[in-house]
Design a protein around this motif. Structure first.
Motif, short mmCIF file in Angstrom:
data_model
loop_
_atom_site.label_atom_id
_atom_site.label_comp_id
_atom_site.label_asym_id
_atom_site.label_seq_id
_atom_site.Cartn_x
_atom_site.Cartn_y
_atom_site.Cartn_z
N GLN A 103 2.17 1.82 -3.49
CA GLN A 103 1.09 2.30 -4.36
C GLN A 103 0.78 3.77 -4.08
OE1 GLN A 103 -1.96 -0.54 -3.34
NE2 GLN A 103 -1.38 -1.96 -4.97
N GLU A 104 0.73 4.14 -2.82
CA GLU A 104 0.40 5.50 -2.44
C GLU A 104 1.45 6.49 -2.94
OE1 GLU A 104 -2.10 8.35 -0.40
OE2 GLU A 104 -2.40 6.30 -1.14
N ASN A 119 3.73 6.00 -5.37
CA ASN A 119 3.80 6.00 -6.83
C ASN A 119 2.65 6.77 -7.47
OD1 ASN A 119 6.13 4.49 -6.73
ND2 ASN A 119 5.19 2.58 -7.38
N ALA A 120 1.52 6.84 -6.77
CA ALA A 120 0.35 7.53 -7.31
C ALA A 120 0.32 9.01 -6.96
CB ALA A 120 -0.93 6.87 -6.79
N ARG A 125 0.83 -1.21 0.00
CA ARG A 125 0.00 0.00 0.00
C ARG A 125 0.86 1.26 0.00
NH1 ARG A 125 -2.90 -3.01 4.13
NH2 ARG A 125 -4.72 -4.02 3.20
#
Length: 217
Positions: A87-88, A90-91, A84
């Motif tokens: 993902q956080e 990278n976004a 997570r």
């Protein structure tokens, strides 16, 4: 936190003569927020720490050590928290992109069978051994403003329910945004809160700070 002079370990946990966190009683401007987390500058003040960054934007990160005490539910929670966090970040729209890898990653993560608030021992990183650690922390080695290494450490006293928030915070601090924010205002607004593990996502100003530190071209 330990200041860098030439090349020493920046410690996220303690130092006799450098700020671990600065307090904010109200909303900070974007400039003040960035300067606080990036170089420990109080509002309208000057930096107490040097700015440090990785000299590349594609980095690897992975759990390279997990002592037996974590096997089971803690292990699964930690692994999910890392996914997570990647993902956080990278976004978030910055230039930074993280890839999970346990094969000599740029940012290794260690889950050590040791209590909090003691000195690290037998970590496998001689420069870390003998330095204090709270529940979790990150160590960053930098030279001339360039991060050479970063290591994230968890102790057995970090509660499992705090893994998502703590790991996201340690990862973003391992990118060079090393100062926490004290006070209640940012407890529900920033991953950099010194006193809360309430957030599991980056707040708007967290995203802004990461983008300033690693702007897209």
């Amino acid at each position: 936190m330990i200041r860098i002079t030439c090349a020493i370990w920046l410690a996220f946990t303690a130092s006799a003569n450098a700020q671990e966190y600065l307090s904010a009683t109200k909303a900070l401007s974007n400039d003040d927020f960035y300067n606080l987390v990036a170089c420990a500058a109080p509002p309208d003040g000057t930096c107490a720490k040097p700015l440090v960054r990785w000299d590349r934007t594609e980095l690897t990160i992975g759990i390279t050590r997990m002592d037996k005490i974590y096997l089971g539910g803690k292990k699964k929670r930690a692994e999910a928290a890392l996914v997570r966090a990647i993902q956080e970040i990278n976004a978030a729209g910055s230039a930074i992109q993280l890839t999970q890898s346990e094969d000599n990653p740029d940012i290794p993560i260690l889950f050590l069978d040791m209590p909090a608030r003691l000195n690290i021992e037998n970590s496998g990183f001689p420069n870390l051994d003998g330095t204090p650690i709270s529940g979790a922390g990150v160590r960053v080695m930098a030279k001339d403003g360039i991060i050479q290494n970063a290591v994230i450490i968890f102790t057995r006293d970090m509660q499992r329910r705090a893994y998502e928030s703590a790991l996201l915070e340690e990862v973003i601090q391992g990118l060079g945004l090393l100062t926490d924010i004290g006070g209640p205002y940012y407890e529900t607004r920033s991953i950099f809160s010194q006193t809360s593990n309430a957030l599991t996502k980056l707040g708007p100003q967290d995203i802004m700070a990461l983008g300033r530190h690693y702007p897209t071209r």
